[in-house]
Design an enzyme around this catalytic site. Structure first.
Site, PDB file in Angstrom:
ATOM      1  N   SER A 205      -1.696   4.924  -2.206  1.00 51.31           N
ATOM      2  CA  SER A 205      -1.790   3.659  -1.500  1.00 51.31           C
ATOM      3  C   SER A 205      -2.786   2.709  -2.175  1.00 51.31           C
ATOM      4  O   SER A 205      -2.644   2.443  -3.358  1.00 51.31           O
ATOM      5  CB  SER A 205      -2.164   3.962  -0.056  1.00 51.31           C
TER       6      SER A 205
ATOM      7  N   HIS B 197       4.578   7.120   4.689  1.00 52.39           N
ATOM      8  CA  HIS B 197       3.482   6.807   3.767  1.00 52.39           C
ATOM      9  C   HIS B 197       2.458   7.941   3.812  1.00 52.39           C
ATOM     10  O   HIS B 197       1.773   8.121   4.820  1.00 52.39           O
ATOM     11  CB  HIS B 197       2.866   5.502   4.295  1.00 52.39           C
TER      12      HIS B 197
HETATM   13  C1  GCU Z   1      -2.371  -1.207   4.105  1.00 50.89           C
HETATM   14  C2  GCU Z   1      -2.124  -2.221   3.031  1.00 50.89           C
HETATM   15  C3  GCU Z   1      -1.438  -1.585   1.832  1.00 50.89           C
HETATM   16  C4  GCU Z   1      -2.200  -0.371   1.357  1.00 50.89           C
HETATM   17  C5  GCU Z   1      -2.407   0.581   2.531  1.00 50.89           C
HETATM   18  C6  GCU Z   1      -3.305   1.782   2.242  1.00 50.89           C
HETATM   19  O1  GCU Z   1      -1.159  -0.804   4.675  1.00 50.89           O
HETATM   20  O2  GCU Z   1      -1.378  -3.263   3.568  1.00 50.89           O
HETATM   21  O3  GCU Z   1      -1.352  -2.512   0.753  1.00 50.89           O
HETATM   22  O4  GCU Z   1      -1.537   0.258   0.302  1.00 50.89           O
HETATM   23  O5  GCU Z   1      -3.042  -0.100   3.587  1.00 50.89           O
HETATM   24  O6  GCU Z   1      -4.079   1.761   1.310  1.00 50.89           O
HETATM   25  O7  GCU Z   1      -3.238   2.725   3.015  1.00 50.89           O
END
Ligand code: GCU
Length: 429
Positions: free
Chosen positions: A264, A405
């Site tokens: 992420s 995710h």
């Molecule tokens: C949020 C953000 C993302 C990122 C994510 C994370 O959802 O919008 O861009 O990748 O956090 O790091 O968990």
């Protein structure tokens, strides 16, 4: 309130709700046509046709865009640094690994900052081993349940689940992220594994860059980075490189085979670290999404305005000018991946992680491939996004798995298969 009034109010509420969500697109049929910048067209309009032109002309142009307009320039000045082995256990994981904690202290005049590296090295190794390096979200104590690991003393997010209300990690957080760190399996496969806490380098909230590593680089009178200087992602990427400096001094590690990975926001930082620091032998970006592996010009999932609003400290100030203006960006994320060429890159998506735009993550790996091919490496071995659980591996690799995710054992299996292919049975395409 009379009946007509309440109907009207309900109508307004529904409209608001619809507008709020209409802002992001999650429907493939609603993706608007977009023009993807050509990785080989130089700013002067001429075509880059040779390897030499790539290194001398085109790569520097792309790099300069990402450093001045997106993540911000990383300072090149070297700070004073010291390494202290703060703990060592040669019998970790029931004798299968050596565990070390290294406290790295950076200094500039009166200012200092500490970063802790936690690492496991397979005891079965007969020579220096390749190493997986990645940052964690909650402190090194979160990656494995072991009461002898030091708990981070850096700022952490408050978290009701663990009773954290004062931004300090506690005993309850030990092993809280262990499912994302299959340390035993990594050791069994012959790799060392190391982690650092991203909050050691720059706590993840917008404080105008008063804490974290940035102030150690301020010139006299400077109070925040200039518009083209690094934000938090730049600071995290810098920390990964500083951990690599340490591995270069550690005889148990093959510093020429350090793989940097991240999930992420940390996947965005891993890509940027790999683009800047050519000593990283391989880069793995897990579900990195917007301003990670996903294309920005594809209107799907998170967009630039949203990311800049929610996380104003992640990118350099210059990047704000692309809010609501993706079309004006002269580059796209396939070119960030191309900056890593010809080194191996592995990108993952998750089927339900629409926010990160799985198809956009695939497409950037696909389009980066032409640069790999110019540099005589194979890009992705496919032209269409593969179905779930069917990894594809050239010198660029990609998979999409079922689920949300996250980082799962499935993802790690593929990282290691890819690393095996690249490091041990180098296939010539
Ligand atoms: C949020 C953000 C993302 C990122 C994510 C994370 O959802 O919008 O861009 O990748 O956090 O790091 O968990």
């Amino acid at each position: 309130m009379n009946f007509t009034k309440s109907i009207f109010l309900l109508f307004l509420l529904t409209l608001n709700f619809t507008l709020a969500f209409a802002q992001w697109n999650f429907d493939e049929s609603q993706v608007k046509p977009y023009i993807l910048p050509d990785a080989f067209t130089l700013a002067n309009g001429k075509k880059n046709t040779t390897e030499n032109e790539w290194w001398k002309l085109r790569r520097p142009e792309i790099f300069s865009f990402f450093e001045n307009e997106v993540y911000g320039k990383t300072p090149t000045k070297r700070l004073g640094v010291s390494y202290k082995i703060s703990s060592i256990d040669k019998n970790a994981l029931e004798g299968r690994a050596t565990r070390k904690e290294i406290r790295v202290t950076f200094r500039n005049g009166k200012k200092s900052l500490a970063m802790d590296i936690l690492m496991y090295i397979p005891n079965a190794a007969i020579k220096a081993v390749p190493l997986f390096l990645g940052m964690n979200f909650d402190g090194n104590q979160c990656v494995i349940k072991d009461t002898t690991i030091s708990i981070t003393d850096s700022w952490v997010d408050n978290d009701k689940r663990f009773g954290i209300t004062d931004n300090r990690a506690n005993e309850k957080t030990r092993g809280s992220q262990k499912r994302r760190w299959p340390i035993e399996k990594i050791i069994e496969r012959g790799y060392a594994v190391a982690t650092i806490y991203y909050g050691d380098l720059d706590p993840d909230f917008d404080d105008g860059f008063q804490n974290g590593i940035q102030p150690l680089f301020y010139k006299n009178g400077q109070t925040k980075p200039a518009p083209n200087e690094w934000g938090a992602i730049g600071a995290w990427a810098w920390g990964l490189s500083r951990a690599l400096d340490y591995f270069e001094t550690d005889k148990q590690i093959d510093a020429k085979k350090v793989l940097v990975h991240g999930h992420s926001r940390l996947g965005k930082a891993a890509l940027w670290a790999g683009a800047q620091d050519e000593r990283f032998a391989m880069v793995i970006s897990n579900n990195s999404g917007c301003m990670g592996a996903a294309l920005s010009k594809r209107n799907f999932g998170e967009d630039i305005k949203t990311i800049n609003k929610a996380f104003p400290h992640w990118f350099c100030a210059n990047f704000k000018k692309y809010n609501d203006n993706e079309a004006s960006i002269p580059f796209d994320q396939h070119e960030l991946i191309a900056l890593i060429a010809p080194r191996p890159v592995y990108v993952t998506s998750a089927q339900d992680d629409l926010w990160a735009d799985p198809k956009g993550e695939f497409l950037s790996t696909f389009f980066a491939g032409e640069v790999y091919e110019l540099l005589r490496e194979k890009g992705l071995p496919v032209t269409e996004q593969p179905p779930i659980h069917q990894p594809v591996m050239g010198t660029i690799g990609y998979h999409i798995r079922a689920g949300k995710h996250d980082v799962t054992d499935y993802d790690w299996e593929q990282y290691m298969n890819f690393a095996d292919t690249c490091f041990y049975k180098k296939i010539k395409f």
